[in-house]
Design a protein around this motif. Structure first.
Motif, PDB file in Angstrom:
ATOM      1  N   TRP A  62      -7.697   8.090  -3.167  1.00  0.00           N
ATOM      2  CA  TRP A  62      -6.484   7.270  -3.223  1.00  0.00           C
ATOM      3  C   TRP A  62      -5.267   8.084  -3.659  1.00  0.00           C
ATOM      4  CZ3 TRP A  62      -3.977   7.233  -7.794  1.00  0.00           C
ATOM      5  CH2 TRP A  62      -4.708   7.475  -8.959  1.00  0.00           C
ATOM      6  N   ALA A  63      -5.519   9.182  -4.413  1.00  0.00           N
ATOM      7  CA  ALA A  63      -4.393   9.996  -4.867  1.00  0.00           C
ATOM      8  C   ALA A  63      -3.654  10.620  -3.686  1.00  0.00           C
ATOM      9  CB  ALA A  63      -4.881  11.079  -5.822  1.00  0.00           C
ATOM     10  N   TRP A  64      -4.403  10.982  -2.621  1.00  0.00           N
ATOM     11  CA  TRP A  64      -3.749  11.558  -1.444  1.00  0.00           C
ATOM     12  C   TRP A  64      -2.903  10.516  -0.727  1.00  0.00           C
ATOM     13  CZ3 TRP A  64      -3.484  16.338  -2.083  1.00  0.00           C
ATOM     14  CH2 TRP A  64      -4.568  17.093  -2.542  1.00  0.00           C
ATOM     15  N   TRP A  65      -3.394   9.250  -0.706  1.00  0.00           N
ATOM     16  CA  TRP A  65      -2.580   8.191  -0.102  1.00  0.00           C
ATOM     17  C   TRP A  65      -1.318   7.962  -0.917  1.00  0.00           C
ATOM     18  CZ3 TRP A  65      -3.564   7.412   4.656  1.00  0.00           C
ATOM     19  CH2 TRP A  65      -4.875   7.424   5.145  1.00  0.00           C
ATOM     20  N   ALA A  66      -1.441   8.023  -2.252  1.00  0.00           N
ATOM     21  CA  ALA A  66      -0.253   7.891  -3.103  1.00  0.00           C
ATOM     22  C   ALA A  66       0.722   9.032  -2.843  1.00  0.00           C
ATOM     23  CB  ALA A  66      -0.670   7.867  -4.574  1.00  0.00           C
ATOM     24  N   TYR A  67       0.182  10.237  -2.645  1.00  0.00           N
ATOM     25  CA  TYR A  67       1.020  11.384  -2.292  1.00  0.00           C
ATOM     26  C   TYR A  67       1.794  11.098  -1.016  1.00  0.00           C
ATOM     27  CZ  TYR A  67       0.820  15.875  -4.730  1.00  0.00           C
ATOM     28  OH  TYR A  67       1.039  16.909  -5.584  1.00  0.00           O
TER      29      TYR A  67
END
Length: 212
Positions: A62-67
């Motif tokens: 999910w951190a990559w989607w937030a990025y």
């Protein structure tokens, strides 16, 4: 394994140092310089985090989607700035000649737009990678679309070469500038330092795209 990890940490150091310098540039009294430096600081620190070797830090998917959301917002802002400059240029074309500063600002916002879209592209590629291969750009296997990756590589390679040529020292001339001919330019507003900052980030972006 040691080689790629070392290269990843060197890339982290380069991007983090560039981001820190851009934070210092935000102290400039010129509003346009502060705005540009803020965007470049976000880009530098974002690239630094993305380049951390996966063995040291593995963020959740999910951190990559937030990025992607963060840099998508940065891309929208850059697009808005480009649109604003085109609007000003269109309204002022009949009244005044083209301003070199305005042309330079237009090119910078376009470059920032491409850089933000490249970060969105890499973030989505990382988030879409198989669970076992989801990691940082310095260690993930080929996860992007070859055509898009190739186009971005060509763009950043050209940008790095162009910026390097612009930073090359000019030939010495016999003309000696007069002292006190104008106000001193603050170090945070020096064009060559800002260009060196963008050159460093262009090199970092090219290096990360090579792993896609």
């Amino acid at each position: 394994m040691h080689g790629p990890a070392l290269a990843g940490w060197l890339l982290v150091a380069l991007c983090a140092a560039t981001g820190a310098y851009c934070l210092l540039r935000m102290r400039s009294p010129v509003a346009e310089q502060r705005s540009a430096a803020g965007g470049e600081a976000l880009m530098g620190f974002g690239m630094a985090v993305m380049a951390i070797p996966a063995a040291a830090f593995g963020p959740p998917r999910w951190a990559w989607w937030a990025y992607g959301v963060v840099f998508g917002a940065a891309a929208v802002r850059a697009l808005w700035n480009v649109r604003g400059l085109w609007s000003v240029r269109g309204h002022g074309r009949a009244r005044a000649p083209r301003s070199p500063g305005r042309a330079s600002g237009h090119a910078h916002h376009l470059h920032h737009l491409v850089g933000s879209l490249a970060m969105v592209y890499m973030s989505v590629a990382m988030a879409s990678a198989p669970q076992g291969g989801a990691g940082h750009a310095a260690h993930a296997g080929p996860t992007g679309v070859p055509l898009v990756t190739g186009a971005l590589l060509l763009y950043f390679a050209g940008y790095v070469l162009r910026a390097g040529l612009r930073l090359a020292p000019a030939p010495a001339t016999a003309t000696v500038p007069r002292s006190g001919s104008g106000p001193a330019v603050a170090w945070g507003d020096r064009a060559e330092l800002a260009l060196a900052c963008r050159l460093s980030m262009g090199i970092g972006m090219f290096a990360m795209l090579l792993t896609m």
